[in-house]
Write an enzyme that holds these catalytic residues in place. Structure first.
Site, short mmCIF file in Angstrom:
data_model
loop_
_atom_site.label_atom_id
_atom_site.label_comp_id
_atom_site.label_asym_id
_atom_site.label_seq_id
_atom_site.Cartn_x
_atom_site.Cartn_y
_atom_site.Cartn_z
CD GLU A 1 -2.95 -1.17 0.49
OE1 GLU A 1 -3.08 -0.22 -0.31
OE2 GLU A 1 -3.73 -2.11 0.54
CB CYS B 1 -1.62 7.13 1.11
SG CYS B 1 -2.81 6.16 2.02
P1 NDP Z 1 8.56 5.05 4.41
O1 NDP Z 1 8.41 4.25 3.22
O2 NDP Z 1 9.80 5.81 4.61
O3 NDP Z 1 8.40 4.14 5.73
C1 NDP Z 1 7.39 3.17 5.85
C2 NDP Z 1 7.94 2.01 6.61
O4 NDP Z 1 8.91 1.35 5.80
C3 NDP Z 1 8.68 2.39 7.89
O5 NDP Z 1 8.47 1.40 8.86
C4 NDP Z 1 10.14 2.43 7.45
O6 NDP Z 1 11.03 2.22 8.52
C5 NDP Z 1 10.16 1.29 6.48
N1 NDP Z 1 11.20 1.38 5.47
C6 NDP Z 1 11.71 2.50 4.89
N2 NDP Z 1 12.64 2.17 3.96
C7 NDP Z 1 12.71 0.81 3.94
C8 NDP Z 1 13.48 -0.13 3.19
N3 NDP Z 1 14.34 0.25 2.27
N4 NDP Z 1 13.29 -1.44 3.44
C9 NDP Z 1 12.40 -1.85 4.36
N5 NDP Z 1 11.65 -1.00 5.11
C10 NDP Z 1 11.79 0.32 4.89
O7 NDP Z 1 7.27 5.95 4.44
P2 NDP Z 1 6.79 6.99 5.52
O8 NDP Z 1 6.85 6.39 6.88
O9 NDP Z 1 7.54 8.24 5.28
O10 NDP Z 1 5.24 7.13 5.13
C11 NDP Z 1 4.81 7.99 4.18
C12 NDP Z 1 4.58 7.29 2.86
O11 NDP Z 1 3.73 6.18 2.99
C13 NDP Z 1 3.91 8.19 1.86
O12 NDP Z 1 4.51 8.07 0.61
C14 NDP Z 1 2.47 7.69 1.81
O13 NDP Z 1 1.76 7.97 0.69
C15 NDP Z 1 2.66 6.24 2.05
N6 NDP Z 1 1.46 5.72 2.65
C16 NDP Z 1 0.64 4.89 1.92
C17 NDP Z 1 -0.55 4.45 2.43
C18 NDP Z 1 -1.44 3.50 1.69
O14 NDP Z 1 -2.30 2.89 2.30
N7 NDP Z 1 -1.31 3.32 0.41
C19 NDP Z 1 -1.00 4.86 3.75
C20 NDP Z 1 -0.06 5.70 4.43
C21 NDP Z 1 1.12 6.10 3.88
P3 NDP Z 1 11.86 3.47 9.15
O15 NDP Z 1 10.87 4.42 9.72
O16 NDP Z 1 12.73 2.84 10.18
O17 NDP Z 1 12.63 4.08 8.02
#
Ligand code: NDP
Length: 453
Positions: free
Chosen positions: A227, A261
């Site tokens: 997502e 999102c």
């Molecule tokens: P990130 O992608 O940075 O983080 C999401 C999660 O993924 C965190 O737990 C993060 O850990 C982890 N993560 C980040 N990079 C990696 C990697 N390379 N490998 C594995 N895990 C990873 O997103 P945000 O937290 O900044 O959230 C915002 C984004 O999420 C926006 O783009 C938004 O649109 C999207 N989103 C989508 C939704 C949907 O339902 N479609 C709902 C809500 C948000 P850590 O924090 O430790 O980096």
């Protein structure tokens, strides 16, 4: 992991991260628990989920305060988020048995063929900070009820929420380790996913994180659901109720301080109603109360961190330099905390950051469109495909246009929302797979055909 309160910029708490050895123990525990959990009758799992909803409601304020402290969501919206988590628990507590009832098939004489839905094992959930409870519950409620167990890697700025969620399940009476939180850096996610004890992964987050996780899952031949982000269009046609569209549009963009999102991000307004819509929309946006997220009257709080504020500011600055104009807002507020004001941009040239990229904050870009065709072209001119909202007095016209939109969901005369009763998810760069409803509980199961002669 440092928790910085985004409303004050102050360090609230520091959490120790877990090591590879801790993860190893957690996965052993998850495997052992799965062996027993999957054999518990479905009715019992439904009862525990109902108890989870009760636990959330009984302690809603304390859970909501975690959200507000860690990522700055206005407290009234944090309370709504907890209630929504309780709702998804109620939903699957009531409907899981029906959703997972084995399906019969036309069988040859003398045979009976059915599909049974069986759990897969420990599932990894990688989750974001923007709805730190809801994103987890909408996955965990169906996944656990289907008989899987869950390990959560939450975003590093919400460790308190992550631990609180583990406590919710413990207090509701789940077996120890049916739901575990791992406080790990994202660099350890690959190792967890590569471990044979983990049988699938769901990620809600950004495109880069989604690509990284999906590629590891693909390499391991493990099921994944993604997502990701969105840049949802909000189309206002010439026959729309402009006042209702403007009012709902302001909520659709500004809810959660714009960090959603499925927020409406690009407003595509028919030229005949453009001026009327813009005037009403700006009035509605300017009427929002910006401030301390612990105040129950606050509509828009700080962004979740100063880094997110800087990223949003860069996108707006570039769009203004290219010729866009801010009708209201347009630069960070001069005060302590990561505050960006509700902003409305117009005259933005195509391809500018607020047009072509996802904006994760309270910034609306309003575009004038000539007709339906122009609106549809612009709506689909994005790499994302999460949701869309169409406003028209003619429902048939709404249904017809909905078929032309490249997105996982289209709402006519309503804002895009996630609701336990209907499937939720995207296409294109917004990801794949579905959460919620019957579709959600069937993502992480083995659809086993059983043919008996
Ligand atoms: P990130 O992608 O940075 O983080 C999401 C999660 O993924 C965190 O737990 C993060 O850990 C982890 N993560 C980040 N990079 C990696 C990697 N390379 N490998 C594995 N895990 C990873 O997103 P945000 O937290 O900044 O959230 C915002 C984004 O999420 C926006 O783009 C938004 O649109 C999207 N989103 C989508 C939704 C949907 O339902 N479609 C709902 C809500 C948000 P850590 O924090 O430790 O980096």
């Amino acid at each position: 992991m440092d928790v910085i309160n985004p409303a004050t910029g102050e360090l609230e708490e520091t959490y120790d991260t877990e090591t590879a050895a801790d993860v190893d123990d957690a996965l052993d525990d998850a495997t052992e628990t799965f062996d027993r959990w999957q054999t518990r009758p479905l009715r019992e799992r439904e009862r525990l989920l109902a108890a989870t909803g009760e636990e959330l409601r009984a302690n809603d304020r304390s859970y909501a305060e975690n959200i507000t402290r860690e990522m700055g969501k206005p407290i009234s919206q944090a309370l709504d988020e907890i209630e929504k988590c309780a709702w998804v628990c109620d939903h699957y507590a009531e409907h899981a048995s029906t959703y997972l009832n084995p399906d019969g098939h036309p069988s040859p004489p003398g045979a009976v063929a059915k599909t049974a839905y069986e759990p897969l094992g420990p599932q990894l959930a990688v989750m974001p900070w923007n709805f730190p409870f809801w994103q987890v519950f909408r996955f965990a409620a169906p996944a656990l009820t289907a008989g899987n167990v869950v390990v959560l890697k939450h975003a590093s700025n919400v460790p308190g929420c992550a631990q609180a969620i583990e406590n919710v399940f413990r207090r509701a009476g789940y077996p120890e380790n049916a739901f575990q939180t791992l406080l790990i850096e994202s660099t350890l996610v690959d190792d967890v996913l590569e471990d044979e004890r983990v049988r699938g992964v769901t990620l809600t987050g950004s495109g880069p994180a989604g690509r990284a996780v999906a590629s590891t899952a693909g390499h391991q031949l493990k099921k994944s659901v993604l997502e990701l982000g969105g840049s949802d269009p909000f189309i206002v046609l010439d026959d729309a109720d402009v006042e209702a569209a403007a009012e709902t549009g302001a909520s659709a963009r500004m809810l959660n301080s714009g960090q959603s999102c499925i927020a409406a991000k690009r407003f595509l307004v028919h030229t005949d109603v453009y001026d009327a819509f813009l005037e009403q929309f700006v009035d509605d946006v300017e009427a929002l109360t910006v401030g301390d997220p612990t105040n129950p009257d606050t509509d828009v709080g700080p962004l979740a961190s100063s880094t997110f504020l800087e990223e949003l500011d860069t996108q707006v600055e570039a769009s203004l330099e290219a010729g866009g104009r801010a009708v209201t807002g347009g630069e960070p507020l001069d005060r302590e905390g990561a505050y960006y004001p509700p902003t409305v941009l117009v005259d933005v040239p195509a391809g500018c950051p607020v047009d072509s990229q996802e904006t994760f904050g309270p910034v609306a870009a309003v575009f004038e469109v000539e007709d339906e065709t122009d609106a549809l072209e612009k709506a689909n001119e994005t790499e994302f495909g999460l949701g869309a909202s169409i406003w028209t007095d003619d429902r048939d016209r709404g249904r017809r246009l909905a078929r032309e939109i490249d997105a996982g969901c289209v709402y006519v005369n309503q804002l895009v929302k996630s609701d336990p009763r209907v499937p939720f998810g995207g296409i294109k760069d917004s990801g794949f797979g579905r959460e919620l409803s019957e579709a959600g509980i069937k993502e992480f199961v083995n659809r086993k055909t059983v043919w008996v002669e």
